[in-house]
Design a protein around this motif. Sequence first.
Motif, PDB file in Angstrom:
ATOM      1  N   LYS B 152     -11.450   8.094   3.339  1.00  0.00           N
ATOM      2  CA  LYS B 152     -12.656   7.823   2.582  1.00  0.00           C
ATOM      3  C   LYS B 152     -12.887   6.333   2.428  1.00  0.00           C
ATOM      4  O   LYS B 152     -13.876   5.912   1.868  1.00  0.00           O
ATOM      5  CB  LYS B 152     -12.531   8.437   1.177  1.00  0.00           C
ATOM      6  CG  LYS B 152     -12.193   9.917   1.178  1.00  0.00           C
ATOM      7  CD  LYS B 152     -11.831  10.409  -0.212  1.00  0.00           C
ATOM      8  CE  LYS B 152     -10.481   9.897  -0.663  1.00  0.00           C
ATOM      9  NZ  LYS B 152      -9.311  10.484   0.011  1.00  0.00           N
ATOM     10  N   ARG B 306     -18.067  -3.128  -3.905  1.00  0.00           N
ATOM     11  CA  ARG B 306     -17.708  -1.878  -4.586  1.00  0.00           C
ATOM     12  C   ARG B 306     -17.230  -2.122  -6.016  1.00  0.00           C
ATOM     13  O   ARG B 306     -17.564  -1.361  -6.921  1.00  0.00           O
ATOM     14  CB  ARG B 306     -16.612  -1.139  -3.808  1.00  0.00           C
ATOM     15  CG  ARG B 306     -17.150  -0.308  -2.651  1.00  0.00           C
ATOM     16  CD  ARG B 306     -16.078   0.557  -2.033  1.00  0.00           C
ATOM     17  NE  ARG B 306     -16.542   1.190  -0.816  1.00  0.00           N
ATOM     18  CZ  ARG B 306     -17.208   2.353  -0.784  1.00  0.00           C
ATOM     19  NH1 ARG B 306     -17.449   3.007  -1.890  1.00  0.00           N
ATOM     20  NH2 ARG B 306     -17.607   2.858   0.367  1.00  0.00           N
ATOM     21  N   THR B 312     -19.488   3.939 -10.053  1.00  0.00           N
ATOM     22  CA  THR B 312     -20.449   4.599  -9.176  1.00  0.00           C
ATOM     23  C   THR B 312     -20.158   4.321  -7.699  1.00  0.00           C
ATOM     24  O   THR B 312     -20.767   4.920  -6.824  1.00  0.00           O
ATOM     25  CB  THR B 312     -21.882   4.113  -9.458  1.00  0.00           C
ATOM     26  OG1 THR B 312     -21.959   2.727  -9.115  1.00  0.00           O
ATOM     27  CG2 THR B 312     -22.230   4.266 -10.927  1.00  0.00           C
ATOM     28  N   HIS B 313     -19.254   3.428  -7.439  1.00  0.00           N
ATOM     29  CA  HIS B 313     -18.985   3.059  -6.045  1.00  0.00           C
ATOM     30  C   HIS B 313     -18.524   4.267  -5.242  1.00  0.00           C
ATOM     31  O   HIS B 313     -18.678   4.302  -4.020  1.00  0.00           O
ATOM     32  CB  HIS B 313     -17.972   1.929  -5.970  1.00  0.00           C
ATOM     33  CG  HIS B 313     -16.542   2.372  -5.890  1.00  0.00           C
ATOM     34  ND1 HIS B 313     -15.938   2.753  -4.723  1.00  0.00           N
ATOM     35  CD2 HIS B 313     -15.599   2.520  -6.854  1.00  0.00           C
ATOM     36  CE1 HIS B 313     -14.674   3.084  -4.965  1.00  0.00           C
ATOM     37  NE2 HIS B 313     -14.449   2.958  -6.257  1.00  0.00           N
ATOM     38  N   LYS B 314     -17.993   5.238  -5.942  1.00  0.00           N
ATOM     39  CA  LYS B 314     -17.485   6.415  -5.234  1.00  0.00           C
ATOM     40  C   LYS B 314     -18.600   7.189  -4.533  1.00  0.00           C
ATOM     41  O   LYS B 314     -18.340   7.974  -3.629  1.00  0.00           O
ATOM     42  CB  LYS B 314     -16.774   7.351  -6.223  1.00  0.00           C
ATOM     43  CG  LYS B 314     -15.445   6.800  -6.702  1.00  0.00           C
ATOM     44  CD  LYS B 314     -14.737   7.813  -7.583  1.00  0.00           C
ATOM     45  CE  LYS B 314     -13.556   7.180  -8.292  1.00  0.00           C
ATOM     46  NZ  LYS B 314     -12.980   8.049  -9.315  1.00  0.00           N
ATOM     47  N   ARG B 315     -19.794   6.944  -4.978  1.00  0.00           N
ATOM     48  CA  ARG B 315     -20.910   7.661  -4.358  1.00  0.00           C
ATOM     49  C   ARG B 315     -21.290   7.069  -3.009  1.00  0.00           C
ATOM     50  O   ARG B 315     -21.966   7.715  -2.212  1.00  0.00           O
ATOM     51  CB  ARG B 315     -22.120   7.630  -5.301  1.00  0.00           C
ATOM     52  CG  ARG B 315     -21.961   8.573  -6.497  1.00  0.00           C
ATOM     53  CD  ARG B 315     -23.315   9.057  -6.990  1.00  0.00           C
ATOM     54  NE  ARG B 315     -24.041   8.012  -7.693  1.00  0.00           N
ATOM     55  CZ  ARG B 315     -23.908   7.753  -8.997  1.00  0.00           C
ATOM     56  NH1 ARG B 315     -23.063   8.454  -9.726  1.00  0.00           N
ATOM     57  NH2 ARG B 315     -24.602   6.800  -9.563  1.00  0.00           N
ATOM     58  N   PRO B 317     -20.682   6.275   0.613  1.00  0.00           N
ATOM     59  CA  PRO B 317     -19.765   6.836   1.610  1.00  0.00           C
ATOM     60  C   PRO B 317     -18.953   5.748   2.307  1.00  0.00           C
ATOM     61  O   PRO B 317     -19.274   4.564   2.196  1.00  0.00           O
ATOM     62  CB  PRO B 317     -20.706   7.531   2.597  1.00  0.00           C
ATOM     63  CG  PRO B 317     -22.003   6.813   2.461  1.00  0.00           C
ATOM     64  CD  PRO B 317     -22.093   6.387   1.025  1.00  0.00           C
TER      65      PRO B 317
END
Lengths: 341, 341
Positions: B152, B306, B312-315, B317
């Motif tokens: 990821k 990030r 929110t960085h996890k959103r 990709p």
Amino acid sequence: MNQKDIARLAGVSSATVSRVINGDDRVAPKTYEKVKRVIDEYGYVHNAVARNLKKSSTKTIGYLVPDINNPFFTSVLVGFEEMCYAKGYDIIFENTCENVEKEKKSMQTLLSLRVDGLLAVLVDTENKLIDSFDSMGIPIVLIDRKSKNESKHDCIIIDNYDAVKKLVDHLVSLGHTDIATIYGSLDITPGEERLNGFLEAMKQAGIPVNPDYVVPGYFTVEGSYEATEQLLKLKKPPTAIITANNLSTMGAYAALVDHKIRIPQDISLVGIDDFLLAGHLTPPLTVVRRSNTTVGRIAGEMLMDRIEMGSTHKRIPQRIKVLPTELCVRESSGKPRNYTI
Amino acid sequence: MNQKDIARLAGVSSATVSRVINGDDRVAPKTYEKVKRVIDEYGYVHNAVARNLKKSSTKTIGYLVPDINNPFFTSVLVGFEEMCYAKGYDIIFENTCENVEKEKKSMQTLLSLRVDGLLAVLVDTENKLIDSFDSMGIPIVLIDRKSKNESKHDCIIIDNYDAVKKLVDHLVSLGHTDIATIYGSLDITPGEERLNGFLEAMKQAGIPVNPDYVVPGYFTVEGSYEATEQLLKLKKPPTAIITANNLSTMGAYAALVDHKIRIPQDISLVGIDDFLLAGHLTPPLTVVRRSNTTVGRIAGEMLMDRIEMGSTHKRIPQRIKVLPTELCVRESSGKPRNYTI
DNA sequence: GTGAAAGCGCTAACAC
DNA sequence: GTGTTAGCGCTTTCAC
């Protein structure tokens, strides 16, 4: 997720959790297991920031150098890191780019981050922030560059006069008299001492120094490349060149190669400090060398020694460690040519 | 000496001192001056440890590499440090020595030190601790070596197949067919891909691969030195050697020089990744190169991008940045010899 | 524009 | 052997 959460989950107090984490012996094996299990299950990660605040120690050391591009500083880092790792210290890295302002900021940061010690190669050895380290009781170890004012700090150096003398004597013994030197920045100890060492060694050898043969290379590859070209343009170029550090040697080598000068038939090239590949160039280079990783390792020892003494370390007087150097004769030094290029 | 002390000395509250230090606008100029004066007078140094605890952010990033001796990683560090400095982040340095256990410890430390991000070149790309970073929302950027399981994480790579193909095609165009490769560790992406790339490029060129010409150099100077000697011992040595990274190139070069093999008359030598002096050796070396400092700079950008997004960085990709490479033809590649050494 | 006070997560002294 | 609690030094909300 913090120790309190874990405590609640495991049905104990947070003090017990702390004890488990820190390996305190007086915890019942059963409790220990229980807590351990909860920690693993919930993937709790200990917070060193909080611990550091509480313990006013961070197990962290600053490594401040002027130019990480210089392989010398990475070799030192290797030895230093090795020692730090062994003693459980982490390294906060600062690159000052030979810039006084950046150096100040870096030291300020290190100070506020509350490092337990500092290994530094300073640009500005009169930096006021050094005093802040002193007054906060944070030990400093200096490499290569001493503070100009009589310094209280430990340092690790080499005998620069002796190092250059080894090179000069070697060339003289081969029959050279037209010896040039590409010297480094004079405002730092190695630059100053190596140039003076050159002049002194020449004097001792009874060889007059041709002023045209003394050119600045600024301890950089580019500076020394140009310095070498300058030397080559002379009506009577030297028969040998002494460079002041690894980068200078690389620059001079590159220039000689690019100008198709044969080493050592046309010009001999010798320098201070060994480097990766120096022994495998064509020809392999004669240098005065020391063990760079040892520099880092000893620096680490001296530093952590003081750190572990706590505030009493101030009672230990300044320690100066002079590392040995060794003339490593390879093939870039030979008899002088007896013609003009 | 802390903010409370300063507050008392200046006759204000500690909140005000904090405001002054953090440049809060709504402080009366007069108060500001007064506090500032006391701070300077008493040489107060802000405590970032306490601040970090309070803000649960440390303005600190981990730089974890397997071998700081490799100049590639220091060049990357230069670019990375530049970005970090510009954005006010400090670097915590970890050297894993290609050791899985040490890598684990380092990551654990970085985690507990609450770094805001991590730039890593991993030995064990399946490391469970990676998940801890993920679950704590700490972004990771990978260089060169991708996680094997579909990752990821952002990463910065080069097209290894293409890089090797450039080298193979270059040699083929010069007339070579007896091409050897000194390949690297196959359990990391660059090692695997560069070897496969070699085999594939040879196939595409319609040249059968001699198994004797495919030898391991382990991405090290020593390993490749030996690999080269092995190649030289063959009844029919290759006419060209392709090395898998900078260290391998140095090792092969050193071995060829030491065995008095002429480059490229006897054997051509080309490799992946440029390095200091590669362009000034005798002869200057043909390599496929990329900008190492750019790798570091982009890594820094991606990471801090990030970090600044917060949780929110996890959103966002996974982002994969493939950096361009360029064939840099110098003088170590020439027409093949038509005789046996 | 300034102050009071809560609390970040931990450790360690003390009590039991 | 375990729990309670104070406090490391800071930031920040809420009052005024």
